[in-house]
Structures are given as structure tokens and as C-alpha cells.
Write a protein that holds these residues in place. Structure first.
Motif, PDB file in Angstrom:
ATOM      1  N   PHE A  27       0.826  -1.214   0.000  1.00 32.21           N
ATOM      2  CA  PHE A  27       0.000   0.000   0.000  1.00 32.21           C
ATOM      3  C   PHE A  27       0.859   1.261   0.000  1.00 32.21           C
ATOM      4  O   PHE A  27       0.740   2.126  -0.875  1.00 32.21           O
ATOM      5  CB  PHE A  27      -0.910  -0.026   1.228  1.00 32.21           C
ATOM      6  CG  PHE A  27      -1.669   1.246   1.488  1.00 32.21           C
ATOM      7  CD1 PHE A  27      -2.718   1.622   0.668  1.00 32.21           C
ATOM      8  CD2 PHE A  27      -1.347   2.063   2.571  1.00 32.21           C
ATOM      9  CE1 PHE A  27      -3.435   2.795   0.909  1.00 32.21           C
ATOM     10  CE2 PHE A  27      -2.051   3.222   2.834  1.00 32.21           C
ATOM     11  CZ  PHE A  27      -3.098   3.596   1.996  1.00 32.21           C
ATOM     12  N   TRP A  28       1.752   1.375   0.963  1.00 31.62           N
ATOM     13  CA  TRP A  28       2.487   2.611   1.183  1.00 31.62           C
ATOM     14  C   TRP A  28       3.598   2.816   0.152  1.00 31.62           C
ATOM     15  O   TRP A  28       4.034   3.944  -0.064  1.00 31.62           O
ATOM     16  CB  TRP A  28       3.047   2.638   2.597  1.00 31.62           C
ATOM     17  CG  TRP A  28       3.403   3.997   3.093  1.00 31.62           C
ATOM     18  CD1 TRP A  28       4.637   4.441   3.501  1.00 31.62           C
ATOM     19  CD2 TRP A  28       2.521   5.121   3.269  1.00 31.62           C
ATOM     20  NE1 TRP A  28       4.580   5.747   3.918  1.00 31.62           N
ATOM     21  CE2 TRP A  28       3.285   6.198   3.780  1.00 31.62           C
ATOM     22  CE3 TRP A  28       1.162   5.321   3.039  1.00 31.62           C
ATOM     23  CZ2 TRP A  28       2.737   7.446   4.065  1.00 31.62           C
ATOM     24  CZ3 TRP A  28       0.600   6.560   3.314  1.00 31.62           C
ATOM     25  CH2 TRP A  28       1.387   7.606   3.821  1.00 31.62           C
ATOM     26  N   SER A  29       4.041   1.752  -0.511  1.00 33.96           N
ATOM     27  CA  SER A  29       5.047   1.905  -1.565  1.00 33.96           C
ATOM     28  C   SER A  29       4.540   2.797  -2.688  1.00 33.96           C
ATOM     29  O   SER A  29       5.321   3.505  -3.337  1.00 33.96           O
ATOM     30  CB  SER A  29       5.447   0.538  -2.134  1.00 33.96           C
ATOM     31  OG  SER A  29       6.227  -0.183  -1.223  1.00 33.96           O
ATOM     32  N   LEU A  30       3.244   2.762  -2.926  1.00 33.73           N
ATOM     33  CA  LEU A  30       2.670   3.624  -3.957  1.00 33.73           C
ATOM     34  C   LEU A  30       2.793   5.092  -3.561  1.00 33.73           C
ATOM     35  O   LEU A  30       3.094   5.953  -4.398  1.00 33.73           O
ATOM     36  CB  LEU A  30       1.202   3.253  -4.189  1.00 33.73           C
ATOM     37  CG  LEU A  30       0.948   1.872  -4.780  1.00 33.73           C
ATOM     38  CD1 LEU A  30      -0.551   1.591  -4.838  1.00 33.73           C
ATOM     39  CD2 LEU A  30       1.569   1.746  -6.167  1.00 33.73           C
ATOM     40  N   VAL A  31       2.568   5.378  -2.287  1.00 34.18           N
ATOM     41  CA  VAL A  31       2.714   6.747  -1.808  1.00 34.18           C
ATOM     42  C   VAL A  31       4.182   7.168  -1.872  1.00 34.18           C
ATOM     43  O   VAL A  31       4.513   8.290  -2.262  1.00 34.18           O
ATOM     44  CB  VAL A  31       2.174   6.889  -0.375  1.00 34.18           C
ATOM     45  CG1 VAL A  31       2.385   8.296   0.161  1.00 34.18           C
ATOM     46  CG2 VAL A  31       0.686   6.523  -0.334  1.00 34.18           C
TER      47      VAL A  31
END
Length: 339
Positions: A181-185
Motif C-alpha cells: 500500500f504505502w510503496s505507492l505513496v
């Protein structure tokens, strides 16, 4: 970055695929359980990484019929779900990425083989879980540290939402889901913007969410990464480099056709699909439900899906819950429809 030393062996694999030979390379654990649902091996990841999504269906025993990469992952390679990112458009055959093979260092964020390495380095106690203090190391560096220092990300909220089963510790699988999830951010290199009437750390989700603006950047960056990746792959595996005058053979599976940013209608669909509660804030919980927990993508979670998920599965006395008891499932199934 490309593993140059493996290029010769990879070319042999690619050559076999190009002449239509099915290769049974990816085998996920069966039956699927809570403990093996995200058990993607290095070999499995390499197979995804060095093959065009258009031929992924040849990487399993069920290779007689071509299927869309998006559906093939769900049906034949679900243990590697945390290693691929689909953009959600076009609806039938979404644009999908499963590689860090690019000239950009930004794709390090999307290399799932590094997720466990990072987890192990943070787990200084060696107990197989991350405590809040161990997680804090991750939250103090790179984009996370930048957001925290500017009062745009709440460490405590970040930890609590990553702890999907609420047992006050972060398991490897919870970490893998959070990183997906946070890798996209991190790829977007920004966090939610601070509005005049709110403080992100004390507001909803503590700054730990995506917004429409972040998704715009994510889509643009992934499209650029894919175009770079395809150009590299066409040169390496099909001998048609940018500077070459030789046209690519029709059998080359690496194609940029269809790789583009979304149009207005597709963007609207993506936002609706990702923002399940309509709050304009896409949380880790929404991401987990949509990408991981709802395994058959029917919009709900049945008993079988619930008990292979990371949701809480213990009884009040600490003993394990089960599909036959359904204590935790029934707490969520308010209308008793089995989902």
C-alpha cells in the motif's frame, strides 16, 4: 535494476515462451491458509519480473488457455499478490506492474523481495514481529521521516492501522500488506496535503492514506516506469533496442500498446473502486479489503476468505477462532448474509 548475470538464462526461458511452450514455474501453496497466503518465493518473483504480463499464464500448470494477467494472479499466483500492482483500468485487463527493472531508483519501493529483508533488519528482537519502537525506525527515514518531521504523519496511527488483527504487534504479512500500500505513496514522493481546517496527524487516519492527487501522480509514475521497463525488455530479450533499425519481431511479448494514463471515466471508476467508504481518503484497511481479503473480488468477504485473512481470529479467552465457530466473522456480518 536488471540482473545482468542472469540475462542468458532468462533469454532461454523467454525463447521457450516465444515458441509457445508452457512452463510450470509458479506454484503457490495449496490449500491457502493464513500462514502461506503471501508466500511468494524469490524464484516466483523472478518469473514475474522477467516475463511480460502477456505470457504470465504460461508460468503455471494451467497454461492451456490465455487469461488476463490480473485474473491469472488471482487464480494461479495469489501468493505473489503483494508483488504486483494493478492500476484498476482498463476494467477488463488492468495495466499491471511487477518489476523494479527500470533506470529509475524509484522502483526500489516496488521490489517485493526487499520487503522481507527490510522487515528482518527492523526486527532487532528476532521474535518475528515488529514492535512500535522497531517500526519507528522505518518511520523516521525517507519520505516517512519527511512527513513526520512536518507534522503530516502520525507514527502511532500508522502502527495501529498496520496492525490489522489488533494484537499489538506487526507480523510479516501485515508488513507486506502495508508495504504494498504505502510503496505507492513513496513512489509518488508526497503525502496528503494539509488543509486549512485540519491537522493531519490528529485528523482522520493520521495522514496515513492516499488521495486523488496522490493517485494521479502514482498512475503517471507507474506508466513511465512501465514504458521504461518495456523498452529495456524489448532490447534485452527481443534484440530491438531504441538505437536499432531492426524492427521488433511480432513474437516479442513486450509491448507498450495500451500503457497510458487513465481517461476521465476510468479515473472516476478507479476512485470509486479504491475509496470504498466514499471519504476521499483511501486507507490501508480499504486497500487490504480490495486487494487481498476479497480474494474472489465479489465485493464481500465470506467465511472462507475471512479465516485466511489477517483479520482478528482469536476468541475473548485468547484461543483460536475458526470457520466452525465464526465468532469474529459474526461480529462483522451484521445482516447475517454470510458476507
Amino acid at each position: 535494476s536488471m540482473v545482468v548475470g542472469a540475462a542468458k538464462g532468462v533469454w532461454v526461458v523467454m525463447a521457450a515462451i516465444l515458441v509457445g511452450q508452457g512452463l510450470a514455474l509458479i506454484s503457490c501453496p495449496s490449500p491457502v491458509t493464513r500462514s502461506n497466503a503471501l508466500m511468494c518465493t524469490q524464484e516466483n518473483y523472478d518469473d514475474l519480473n522477467y516475463h511480460s504480463p502477456s505470457v504470465w499464464y504460461t508460468l503455471s500448470a494451467n497454461s492451456s488457455v490465455q487469461v488476463y494477467p490480473f485474473w491469472w494472479i488471482d487464480e494461479s499466483a495469489s501468493c505473489c499478490r503483494h508483488c504486483v500492482w494493478d492500476l484498476g483500468y482498463p476494467f477488463i485487463d488492468p495495466i499491471i506492474l511487477a518489476s523494479d527493472r527500470s533506470t529509475s531508483n524509484a522502483t526500489d519501493f516496488l521490489d517485493c523481495t526487499r520487503f522481507k529483508v527490510q522487515f528482518d533488519s527492523l526486527d532487532t528482537s528476532g521474535d518475528g514481529y515488529l514492535s512500535a519502537s522497531e517500526m519507528e525506525i522505518y518511520l523516521n527515514v525517507d519520505l516517512n521521516g519527511w512527513l513526520v518531521a512536518r507534522n503530516r504523519l502520525n507514527k502511532t496511527v500508522f502502527y495501529e492501522y498496520t496492525d490489522l488483527n489488533k494484537d499489538d504487534k506487526i507480523s510479516l504479512d501485515e508488513w507486506l500488506v502495508m508495504r504494498h500500500f504505502w510503496s505507492l505513496v513513496q513512489l509518488a514522493e508526497t503525502g496528503p496535503k494539509v488543509k486549512m481546517d485540519e491537522s493531519l496527524p490528529s485528523g482522520p487516519l493520521g495522514g496515513f492514506y492516499m488521495t486523488e492527487e496522490i493517485i494521479d501522480i502514482i498512475v503517471t509514475n507507474i506508466v513511465n516506469l512501465l514504458l521504461d521497463q518495456i523498452s529495456n525488455s524489448r532490447c534485452t530479450y527481443c534484440s530491438c533496442c531504441v538505437q536499432s533499425t531492426t524492427p521488433c519481431p511480432s513474437t516479442c511479448p513486450w509491448s507498450s500498446t495500451g500503457i497510458r494514463v487513465f481517461n476521465a471515466e476510468e479515473k472516476k471508476f478507479v476512485l470509486i473502486a479504491w475509496d470504498l467508504d466514499g471519504s476521499t481518503r483511501i486507507s490501508l484497511e480499504e486497500h487490504y479489503f480490495r486487494v487481498f481479503a476479497d480474494r474472489n473480488r465479489d465485493g464481500g468477504i465470506d467465511v472462507e476468505e475471512f479465516y485466511v485473512s489477517l483479520y482478528q481470529n482469536t476468541l475473548p479467552d485468547g484461543s483460536p477462532d475458526s470457520p466452525s465457530i465464526k465468532y469474529n466473522f459474526n461480529k462483522h456480518d451484521l445482516n447475517n448474509d454470510g458476507k
